[in-house]
Motif scaffolding. Sequence first.
Motif, PDB file in Angstrom:
ATOM      1  N   ASN A 710      60.529 -45.022   4.899  1.00  0.00           N
ATOM      2  CA  ASN A 710      61.925 -44.731   4.541  1.00  0.00           C
ATOM      3  C   ASN A 710      62.889 -45.527   5.422  1.00  0.00           C
ATOM      4  N   GLN A 711      62.593 -45.622   6.713  1.00  0.00           N
ATOM      5  CA  GLN A 711      63.476 -46.367   7.625  1.00  0.00           C
ATOM      6  C   GLN A 711      63.477 -47.852   7.284  1.00  0.00           C
ATOM      7  N   MET A 712      62.262 -48.407   7.009  1.00  0.00           N
ATOM      8  CA  MET A 712      62.201 -49.837   6.690  1.00  0.00           C
ATOM      9  C   MET A 712      62.820 -50.127   5.320  1.00  0.00           C
ATOM     10  N   SER A 713      62.711 -49.174   4.393  1.00  0.00           N
ATOM     11  CA  SER A 713      63.324 -49.380   3.073  1.00  0.00           C
ATOM     12  C   SER A 713      64.833 -49.418   3.190  1.00  0.00           C
ATOM     13  N   ALA A 714      65.399 -48.732   4.209  1.00  0.00           N
ATOM     14  CA  ALA A 714      66.847 -48.766   4.401  1.00  0.00           C
ATOM     15  C   ALA A 714      67.287 -50.064   5.065  1.00  0.00           C
ATOM     16  N   GLU A 715      66.406 -50.690   5.846  1.00  0.00           N
ATOM     17  CA  GLU A 715      66.783 -51.894   6.578  1.00  0.00           C
ATOM     18  C   GLU A 715      66.395 -53.175   5.838  1.00  0.00           C
ATOM     19  N   TYR A 716      65.413 -53.103   4.945  1.00  0.00           N
ATOM     20  CA  TYR A 716      64.941 -54.301   4.240  1.00  0.00           C
ATOM     21  C   TYR A 716      65.126 -54.107   2.733  1.00  0.00           C
ATOM     22  N   ASP A 717      65.254 -55.238   2.056  1.00  0.00           N
ATOM     23  CA  ASP A 717      65.391 -55.189   0.592  1.00  0.00           C
ATOM     24  C   ASP A 717      64.063 -54.845  -0.081  1.00  0.00           C
ATOM     25  N   VAL A 718      62.990 -55.363   0.452  1.00  0.00           N
ATOM     26  CA  VAL A 718      61.674 -55.162  -0.163  1.00  0.00           C
ATOM     27  C   VAL A 718      60.691 -54.835   0.945  1.00  0.00           C
ATOM     28  N   VAL A 719      59.877 -53.810   0.713  1.00  0.00           N
ATOM     29  CA  VAL A 719      58.807 -53.440   1.635  1.00  0.00           C
ATOM     30  C   VAL A 719      57.493 -53.514   0.862  1.00  0.00           C
ATOM     31  N   ILE A 720      56.592 -54.384   1.300  1.00  0.00           N
ATOM     32  CA  ILE A 720      55.296 -54.565   0.652  1.00  0.00           C
ATOM     33  C   ILE A 720      54.221 -54.175   1.636  1.00  0.00           C
ATOM     34  N   VAL A 721      53.325 -53.283   1.193  1.00  0.00           N
ATOM     35  CA  VAL A 721      52.251 -52.787   2.048  1.00  0.00           C
ATOM     36  C   VAL A 721      50.924 -53.293   1.479  1.00  0.00           C
ATOM     37  N   ASP A 722      50.191 -54.019   2.314  1.00  0.00           N
ATOM     38  CA  ASP A 722      48.838 -54.455   1.958  1.00  0.00           C
ATOM     39  C   ASP A 722      47.867 -53.387   2.454  1.00  0.00           C
ATOM     40  N   SER A 723      47.186 -52.720   1.514  1.00  0.00           N
ATOM     41  CA  SER A 723      46.346 -51.581   1.888  1.00  0.00           C
ATOM     42  C   SER A 723      44.874 -51.941   1.730  1.00  0.00           C
ATOM     43  N   PRO A 724      43.995 -51.120   2.293  1.00  0.00           N
ATOM     44  CA  PRO A 724      42.562 -51.307   2.031  1.00  0.00           C
ATOM     45  C   PRO A 724      42.248 -51.031   0.567  1.00  0.00           C
ATOM     46  N   PRO A 725      41.048 -51.408   0.102  1.00  0.00           N
ATOM     47  CA  PRO A 725      40.677 -51.100  -1.297  1.00  0.00           C
ATOM     48  C   PRO A 725      40.642 -49.595  -1.530  1.00  0.00           C
ATOM     49  N   LEU A 726      40.787 -49.222  -2.795  1.00  0.00           N
ATOM     50  CA  LEU A 726      40.737 -47.808  -3.154  1.00  0.00           C
ATOM     51  C   LEU A 726      39.367 -47.211  -2.876  1.00  0.00           C
ATOM     52  N   GLY A 727      38.363 -48.043  -2.935  1.00  0.00           N
ATOM     53  CA  GLY A 727      37.023 -47.553  -2.681  1.00  0.00           C
ATOM     54  C   GLY A 727      36.678 -47.455  -1.218  1.00  0.00           C
ATOM     55  N   ALA A 728      37.575 -47.889  -0.285  1.00  0.00           N
ATOM     56  CA  ALA A 728      37.264 -47.868   1.146  1.00  0.00           C
ATOM     57  C   ALA A 728      37.517 -46.507   1.763  1.00  0.00           C
ATOM     58  N   GLY A 729      38.263 -45.666   1.138  1.00  0.00           N
ATOM     59  CA  GLY A 729      38.607 -44.369   1.711  1.00  0.00           C
ATOM     60  C   GLY A 729      39.942 -43.906   1.173  1.00  0.00           C
ATOM     61  N   PHE A 730      40.572 -43.002   1.916  1.00  0.00           N
ATOM     62  CA  PHE A 730      41.826 -42.458   1.408  1.00  0.00           C
ATOM     63  C   PHE A 730      43.033 -43.246   1.900  1.00  0.00           C
ATOM     64  N   ASP A 731      42.833 -44.356   2.662  1.00  0.00           N
ATOM     65  CA  ASP A 731      43.945 -45.116   3.241  1.00  0.00           C
ATOM     66  C   ASP A 731      44.914 -45.566   2.156  1.00  0.00           C
ATOM     67  N   ALA A 732      44.359 -46.182   1.109  1.00  0.00           N
ATOM     68  CA  ALA A 732      45.229 -46.717   0.063  1.00  0.00           C
ATOM     69  C   ALA A 732      46.016 -45.609  -0.625  1.00  0.00           C
TER      70      ALA A 732
END
Length: 819
Positions: A710-732
Amino acid sequence: MAGSQIQPHQSRDTAMDSFQDSAPPADWGGGQQAAAPERAGPSLRRYLSALYRFKWLIVAFGLLGGAGGYVATRYIDPEFEVRATILLEQGTGTQGSSRGPIQAEELLQASGWKDLLRSFAIADPVVTEMGLFVSPQNAADSSLFRQFRVDQTRLRPGDYVLAATGNSYTLTFLAKAQGAIGGIVEKGTVGDSIGRIVGFQWQPTSASLANRSELAFRVQTPREASIGLISRMEMKLDNGSAFLFLTLTGTDAKRTAATLNAWVEQFVVVATTLKKKNVMSVATILDGQREYATTGLAQAESELESFRVRTVTEPNERQTIAPGIEMTNSPVFDAYFRDRVLADNYLRDRLALERILDTGRRTGSITREAVLSIPIVNGDPAAENLRRALTEQADREQLLRRLRESYTDEFQKVKDEQAALAALRSTTLPNAMGAYLAELRLREQSLNATVAQSSKDLRSIPSRTIEEQRLKRQVEVSAEMYRNLNLKAAEAKLAEAATVPDVSILDPAVAPLRPTQNTAPVIIFGALAAALGLGVVLAILLDQIDKRFRHPEQATNDLGLFVLGVVPVVGAKRGRKSVEDASQVVEAFRTIRMNVRYAADPSRPLAITITSPGPNDGKSLISSNLALSFAESGARTLLIDGDIRRGELGKTFGTPTRPGLVEYLEGTALIAEVLHPVAAHANLTLLPGGARKRRGPELLATPRLVQLINQMSAEYDVVIVDSPPLGAGFDAFALATATGNLALVLRAGVTDRKMAEAKLAVVDTLPVRVMGAVLNGIKLTGAYEYYSYYQEYAAHDEDPPARLTGGSESVRTLPETGR
């Protein structure tokens, strides 16, 4: 990283002006809110793509099939097809025929000729005459079996081997059938009869066996050979045609032609025999009838002569009967029989009407059809009242049916009509029938009186005159019958001598010079076509059972995802081809950037998690290049390496990898310390994953992650998160829940569709907006051809600068990290 290196952004308005791709964003159907598209039918482009992918498999099958066909030509004998035509004489035996004074009716109908041709009465003599029940293993030995015959009462069918050594021979039975016992059957001297003990009637000469040490052959019963011969025969007879076309196939052209000719000749013989049999039957019957007529004529003449001799001395009847009595005999007879027949008709019709009336009084209904079935009711003027009552009944019944279609039985008009119909059935119609029956009784009584009077008049005619007239008529009838039967019998004898068959051979069979079936080219090309077809079917089947993602409709139809964009494969070639590939990638990420922007909820900041079902799908590549595309469009972009297990984005962009996301979430680093601007791109900032820790995934479930987003979305126009695969665990799932948006990367030939479907089912239970799918590693051919861009419309600088600047509109294609 020091806080002085961070470029804080207090306002989003200024930067967003340069970031807008066109009109203000709106919800145009991307994400979870869009209904999943319906599954489409089979795609021709998908099949063609599968064939192209397995082209070498299909080619291999084709080569194997062609080779197999070539080998098969060495073991399959060519087949020859011979043909013959039979003319059927249709319509024989009809009036006006010029083939004789009398003819038997047509032997068979058109469809019956086929059954006669397939009968054993035709096949068995042909098989016996041609010796088709014996088949030598070597076709060159056929001449030895021309005189081979069998005794069916002792025949033992099977495979035999005749071995000749000097002047002696040995006949051996080969046991191939279940329950059969093989062994030596007979030994003897060459030139003697061979195989008599097993039903053979065969005595080859010593000279014919001189150069043959071993002779293998198969013997079957003539009936089995007939069945096999009938199965090889094809017949064609069109409706209304007089031509019957026969076709027979075999491996020996001359023998097959001779067999077919023997077949049609035997057919003509049998047809002629059956036709003569019919004519002879007619002639025999006529002879018997003529003999009977001769006896009857002689007896009638004898009776007339005896009557005249017996009454010659008695007074002449013509002298005692009033003049003109013979002239009145016929009218008296005619009137008597006419009145008698009419009285009988009245009696029959009256009884039938009385039965109908009695039945109607018991059942309460007299049907119009039953009454009008009495012939006298239809034309007798006295039955007019009865016919009128029947017509009124039929009209009222029809009116009542029409009323019931619109009203119920409680309607007054329906009740009135029912009452009127009931009165008509119970009173009017029975009264009319009773009155007419009374009229018929009066007529019957009057006619009976007239018949009785006529009978008295007939008895008044002298009995001798009547008897003489009867005898004369009997003689005339017998004489006429004799003349007719004598003429018919003479015609039958003449027809028996001149009978011709109903069939004739129009075109005999001729041995062909070349095989018509199983030729080498046909076998080879047939095997090649069959193998290619099998390869095509196998290729399509392999494509159907392939669990990897390969076709765009698998993302849209099977997974229900909107295609955000397609990232093509960048080849390793240099030169113009490499420049064209790079421009395709640039346009692909521009399209993805636009689709992501417009698929996002316009009421919330643009924050999105990029993930994939499994490893090696290229999600980090997509995340990095999409962040570069947003940054180079003027948007302040933050790229977060959410893959705290194997993330390498810090090394990719040349920024520090620690401290990062893990340190911030556990509270050991400040926000300014984990934000690292990318030197080559002024608008791009990287937040690395940080140190690898066992409890790192647990930190993603803390509220600090949501606060960070939420804080970064207020300071930046676009926030892109590179996550682990869906099959790696609950991180994604945790990262996607924090950003609220998710984009799935599917790599052609790598992504497991079943895995993707299972993981998306979990995502559907979370408050996550699935924007769509990015297709990675795509060759822009086949079904993906329409995702490419025209190269001639690529953007270029009019005056290319000597040195490229960081603000140029290009996308840096980062190396694939295997994630």
